[in-house]
Scaffold this active site. Structure first.
Site, PDB file in Angstrom:
ATOM      1  N   SER A 263      -4.729  53.463 -93.868  1.00  0.00           N
ATOM      2  CA  SER A 263      -3.786  53.359 -92.757  1.00  0.00           C
ATOM      3  C   SER A 263      -2.942  54.625 -92.639  1.00  0.00           C
ATOM      4  O   SER A 263      -3.513  55.692 -92.486  1.00  0.00           O
ATOM      5  CB  SER A 263      -2.951  52.091 -92.940  1.00  0.00           C
ATOM      6  OG  SER A 263      -2.593  51.594 -91.685  1.00  0.00           O
TER       7      SER A 263
ATOM      8  N   LYS B 292      -4.379  58.547 -92.481  1.00  0.00           N
ATOM      9  CA  LYS B 292      -4.016  59.664 -91.586  1.00  0.00           C
ATOM     10  C   LYS B 292      -3.689  60.878 -92.474  1.00  0.00           C
ATOM     11  O   LYS B 292      -4.087  62.015 -92.198  1.00  0.00           O
ATOM     12  CB  LYS B 292      -2.768  59.321 -90.754  1.00  0.00           C
ATOM     13  CG  LYS B 292      -2.857  58.019 -89.928  1.00  0.00           C
ATOM     14  CD  LYS B 292      -1.586  57.784 -89.121  1.00  0.00           C
ATOM     15  CE  LYS B 292      -1.246  56.338 -88.801  1.00  0.00           C
ATOM     16  NZ  LYS B 292      -2.113  55.576 -87.949  1.00  0.00           N
TER      17      LYS B 292
ATOM     18  N   TRP C 197      -5.818  47.185 -83.520  1.00  0.00           N
ATOM     19  CA  TRP C 197      -4.706  48.141 -83.446  1.00  0.00           C
ATOM     20  C   TRP C 197      -5.158  49.550 -83.856  1.00  0.00           C
ATOM     21  O   TRP C 197      -4.671  50.546 -83.336  1.00  0.00           O
ATOM     22  CB  TRP C 197      -3.577  47.624 -84.353  1.00  0.00           C
ATOM     23  CG  TRP C 197      -2.269  48.346 -84.291  1.00  0.00           C
ATOM     24  CD1 TRP C 197      -1.641  48.989 -85.316  1.00  0.00           C
ATOM     25  CD2 TRP C 197      -1.394  48.476 -83.155  1.00  0.00           C
ATOM     26  NE1 TRP C 197      -0.436  49.509 -84.899  1.00  0.00           N
ATOM     27  CE2 TRP C 197      -0.254  49.207 -83.564  1.00  0.00           C
ATOM     28  CE3 TRP C 197      -1.468  48.047 -81.813  1.00  0.00           C
ATOM     29  CZ2 TRP C 197       0.803  49.523 -82.722  1.00  0.00           C
ATOM     30  CZ3 TRP C 197      -0.408  48.360 -80.962  1.00  0.00           C
ATOM     31  CH2 TRP C 197       0.707  49.082 -81.425  1.00  0.00           C
TER      32      TRP C 197
ATOM     33  N   HIS D 195      -7.239  44.553 -91.462  1.00  0.00           N
ATOM     34  CA  HIS D 195      -6.726  45.902 -91.732  1.00  0.00           C
ATOM     35  C   HIS D 195      -6.375  46.024 -93.227  1.00  0.00           C
ATOM     36  O   HIS D 195      -5.223  45.880 -93.622  1.00  0.00           O
ATOM     37  CB  HIS D 195      -5.478  46.077 -90.861  1.00  0.00           C
ATOM     38  CG  HIS D 195      -4.805  47.396 -90.992  1.00  0.00           C
ATOM     39  ND1 HIS D 195      -5.295  48.541 -90.420  1.00  0.00           N
ATOM     40  CD2 HIS D 195      -3.660  47.767 -91.619  1.00  0.00           C
ATOM     41  CE1 HIS D 195      -4.480  49.540 -90.678  1.00  0.00           C
ATOM     42  NE2 HIS D 195      -3.482  49.099 -91.421  1.00  0.00           N
TER      43      HIS D 195
HETATM   44  C1  GCU Z   1       1.476  50.469 -88.334  1.00  0.00           C
HETATM   45  C2  GCU Z   1       1.194  51.701 -87.515  1.00  0.00           C
HETATM   46  C3  GCU Z   1      -0.178  52.301 -87.827  1.00  0.00           C
HETATM   47  C4  GCU Z   1      -0.329  52.500 -89.317  1.00  0.00           C
HETATM   48  C5  GCU Z   1      -0.030  51.223 -90.051  1.00  0.00           C
HETATM   49  C6  GCU Z   1      -0.027  51.326 -91.583  1.00  0.00           C
HETATM   50  O1  GCU Z   1       0.642  49.426 -87.945  1.00  0.00           O
HETATM   51  O2  GCU Z   1       1.308  51.354 -86.163  1.00  0.00           O
HETATM   52  O3  GCU Z   1      -0.350  53.530 -87.166  1.00  0.00           O
HETATM   53  O4  GCU Z   1      -1.617  52.975 -89.622  1.00  0.00           O
HETATM   54  O5  GCU Z   1       1.271  50.760 -89.699  1.00  0.00           O
HETATM   55  O6  GCU Z   1       0.123  52.393 -92.117  1.00  0.00           O
HETATM   56  O7  GCU Z   1      -0.142  50.292 -92.217  1.00  0.00           O
END
Ligand code: GCU
Length: 349
Positions: free
Chosen positions: A186, A190, A277, A328
């Site tokens: 997540s 990134k 998402w 997720h």
């Molecule tokens: C939120 C955010 C995402 C991210 C995620 C996480 O949902 O909107 O962009 O990847 O948190 O890091 O768990």
């Protein structure tokens, strides 16, 4: 020419276009790091414990008066060994009770050790806090007194942390430092992709469900938008990125180019079927589009000749991809796929 095409030749990509693309990501998305970020950190072993199959080391890296923790798990067999640098973000540290609890769904330590890999876990909270205003915390506060619209923020600082862990791994005879992967889930995913883009010493970048401003294309994203991410997490990316709220089509780059920046090194992207998402289809499309960059090096990017099957790892090319059935999360099955991809490819690194 559409940004989504990748129409470079090897010479122009290596001589100029790659640098230009990287600079666009820096200036408009992840932010520019100050020259101090190149300075060496000082490393210290705080504690070492010997277990039957591995050695656990608690380490501290120091810059000026800031101490930042990380942990290293070294298999007792298989030296020098390949390694992962796992980007552990604060919510995960808390949720999985790390480092009190070593074995968890996000880090199946015994499996990693058994396969002969070392694992370093970066505690990102020590580098920069994951909260609004986090760009003024810890390392960012020390290194960057003057903030500009294109200044780096939390995600770039965490990625720098992964590189600093790699600096340490390079000093260890137990580690084969040409075979180090960076991995995160997540927001950690990134970060892993940005670490791989900015530091070509990483042999592999692995992104789990990284979604928006990770592996998913921003153009046509069906989940989180640039505006969503900038409004909820204004401390992740540079201020310039906010110019593209509701204007994704004006972005001078898109996220397939972030994957292209890894080429010809390895990249692995995984998504989840119930993770709208993070836009799984946008992640897959980015991998497909990035494959052109690998062709410049006469390598295959993502090889997928059939319609996507869930829970199957497409791992023949230099870009690996799978989509697990479920939410997720980073799962044991994900790790099995990452390990087998890395093991298969590691001999080619
Ligand atoms: C939120 C955010 C995402 C991210 C995620 C996480 O949902 O909107 O962009 O990847 O948190 O890091 O768990």
């Amino acid at each position: 020419m559409s940004i989504l095409n990748f129409n470079y030749n090897k010479y122009s990509w290596e001589e100029s276009e790659r640098k230009k693309v990287l600079a666009l990501f820096e200036n408009y998305i992840y932010g520019v790091r100050p020259p101090e970020s190149l300075e060496r950190f000082v490393y210290q072993i705080l504690d070492e414990e010997i277990f039957p199959n591995f050695i656990k080391r608690h380490l501290q890296m120091t810059y000026q008066d800031l101490n930042m923790n990380f942990y290293l798990f070294l298999p007792r067999k298989n030296k020098p060994c390949p390694a992962f640098v796992f980007i552990m973000h604060p919510a995960q540290e808390k949720h999985y009770n790390f480092p009190k609890k070593l074995e968890s769904e996000i880090i199946p330590l015994s499996m990693i050790i058994k396969e002969g890999f070392a694992l370093a876990v970066l505690i990102t909270n020590d580098i920069a806090k994951d909260e609004i205003g986090g760009e003024k915390s810890n390392l960012l506060a020390i290194m960057d007194k003057k903030r500009e619209p294109n200044s780096w923020k939390v995600i770039s600082a965490w990625a720098l942390g992964a590189s600093k862990v790699l600096d340490y791994l390079e000093t260890l005879p137990e580690i084969d430092s040409k075979k180090v992967a960076t991995i995160g889930h997540s927001r950690g995913g990134k970060t892993a992709l940005w670490a791989g883009a900015t530091d070509s010493r990483f042999a592999l970048a692995i992104s789990s469900c990284s979604g928006n401003t990770g592996a998913a294309l921003s153009r046509g994203n069906t989940g989180e938008t640039v505006k969503d991410i900038n409004e909820r997490f204004p401390h992740w990316f540079c201020d310039n990125y906010k110019m593209f709220n509701e204007r994704e089509n004006s972005l001078p780059v898109d996220q397939h180019l972030l994957i292209a920046l890894q080429a010809p090194r390895l990249c692995y992207v995984s998504s989840a079927t119930e993770d709208e998402w993070a836009d799984p289809d946008g992640e897959l499309l980015a991998c497909k589009l990035a494959s052109k960059a690998y062709e410049l090096y006469k390598e295959q990017g993502l090889l997928m000749s059939e319609p996507l099957k869930a829970d199957y790892s497409y791992s023949e090319g230099h870009i690996g991809y799978h989509r697990h059935t479920g939410k997720h999360l980073i799962t044991h099955q994900d790790w099995e796929f990452y390990l087998s991809f890395f093991k298969k490819k590691v001999s080619q690194v």
